[in-house]
Every structure is written in C-alpha cells, then in structure tokens.
Design an enzyme around this catalytic site. Structure first.
Site, PDB file in Angstrom:
ATOM      1  N   ILE A  80       0.954  -1.187   0.031  1.00 14.58           N
ATOM      2  CA  ILE A  80      -0.070   0.125   0.016  1.00 14.58           C
ATOM      3  C   ILE A  80       0.842   1.309   0.014  1.00 14.58           C
ATOM      4  CG2 ILE A  80      -0.331   0.376   2.454  1.00 14.58           C
ATOM      5  CD1 ILE A  80      -3.352   0.684   1.873  1.00 14.58           C
ATOM      6  N   ASP A  85       0.800  -0.324   9.543  1.00 13.74           N
ATOM      7  CA  ASP A  85       1.004   0.982  10.246  1.00 13.74           C
ATOM      8  C   ASP A  85       2.677   1.101  10.305  1.00 13.74           C
ATOM      9  OD1 ASP A  85       0.694   3.054  11.945  1.00 13.74           O
ATOM     10  OD2 ASP A  85       0.365   1.955  13.861  1.00 13.74           O
ATOM     11  N   THR A 106      -7.130  -7.310  10.234  1.00 17.31           N
ATOM     12  CA  THR A 106      -6.842  -8.597   9.944  1.00 17.31           C
ATOM     13  C   THR A 106      -5.349  -9.592  10.194  1.00 17.31           C
ATOM     14  OG1 THR A 106      -6.099  -8.502   7.647  1.00 17.31           O
ATOM     15  CG2 THR A 106      -8.537  -8.813   8.125  1.00 17.31           C
TER      16      THR A 106
END
Length: 173
Positions: A12, A35, A123
C-alpha cells in the site's frame, strides 16, 4: 460517475492515489504491519502530525479516523483508522470495523480525495478473520459509494497476501 472498485496484491505504501488508509493503533505513533510500513516509508512528517493529533485529542478511538500528510509516499494524504481487536465477534467488532471504512470514506469525501486505497484492516495482529473482515469492508465501501456516487473515482483494496486477494476477488466479482 461510476466509481471503480478494484482489488490488487501489493504494498500500500507504493500506491499512487489521493489517500491511503492506515490500519493504525489508538496511539497513532506507529507500530507493526501496515502501520509501521506507512510510517517508515512516509517519514517523520506523518509521525509529527500524528503527535499533534494526539496532543489535541489523545489519539484515535477504535472505529474513528484522522488524516495527515503522506510525507514521502506517492499518495497525497494518509487516513489513519483504528480497527477492532477481534474477540470472537461478540464485542461489536463488525460495527466498529464498518465504522473504520465509513469514517475513512467520509474524511476522504470531506477533503475531496477521489481515490482511496485500503489495507485489510484488523486482519493482522488484531486477528479479525479475513473472510468476515472482507465482507464488512466491501459492504461498507459499496454502501458509502452508493450514497455519494459523484465523490469517488476509484477505491482500491490492497491485499498483502494471496488468501486475502482471493477473498476480495470473490466478493467483488
């Protein structure tokens, strides 16, 4: 306008969209998984803005979302949302997870960000079952887009593993 909703396998932090969504923790100070990757790739500007948000409001509650710069990332902004820790599904986890997607989409709309990339929120270390989480994600995003059909060009679900990619492909086709 028809919003394109797609799924890809990838990182991402490399996606060039108006906003990427970070699966953050309540502290907003970085962590593991998505994160940590976003904070590492984006640089100190993201962390500094997260610290400012913490100083104003004390972090981010589960289901809520906040927005910062994207630092060195190809996106314009990072929307940080805190997913629920999965505890068997009896603690309002589905509603909290849906709130993550809705609140992230609302921030994108508020900031006129027309393309958004989502990770598979909760998840990883938060242990939300991938199939159940994907159902909530797709339903929440589709409902939001249906209510705001002129606000988004593209929504991308970015999967880190083949299992999630397969699940999202099944749900979107």
């Amino acid at each position: 306008m028809n919003t394109i909703i797609e799924v890809i396998k990838g990182d991402i932090t490399t996606i060039a969209v108006d906003a990427i969504v970070n699966a953050a923790n309540n502290s907003l100070l970085g962590g593991g998984g998505v994160d940590g990757a976003i904070h590492r790739a984006g640089g100190a500007d993201i962390l500094n803005e997260c610290r400012e948000i913490r100083a104003k409001q004390g972090g981010c509650k589960t289901g809520d979302a906040v927005i910062t710069t994207a630092g060195h990332l190809p996106a314009e902004k990072v929307i940080h949302t805190v997913g629920p820790v999965y505890m068997g599904g009896r603690n309002n986890e589905a509603d909290l997870l849906a709130s993550c997607y809705r609140n992230s989409m609302q921030l994108a709309k508020d900031y006129q960000l027309h393309s958004v990339a989502f990770p598979n929120i909760s998840t990883g270390v938060y242990s939300y079952p991938k199939q159940e989480a994907a159902i909530v994600a797709v339903k929440s995003v589709k409902e939001f887009v249906a209510q705001h059909p002129d606000d988004f060009d593209k929504i991308v679900f970015v999967c880190f593993d083949e299992e999630s990619l397969f699940i999202y492909r099944q749900l979107l086709h």
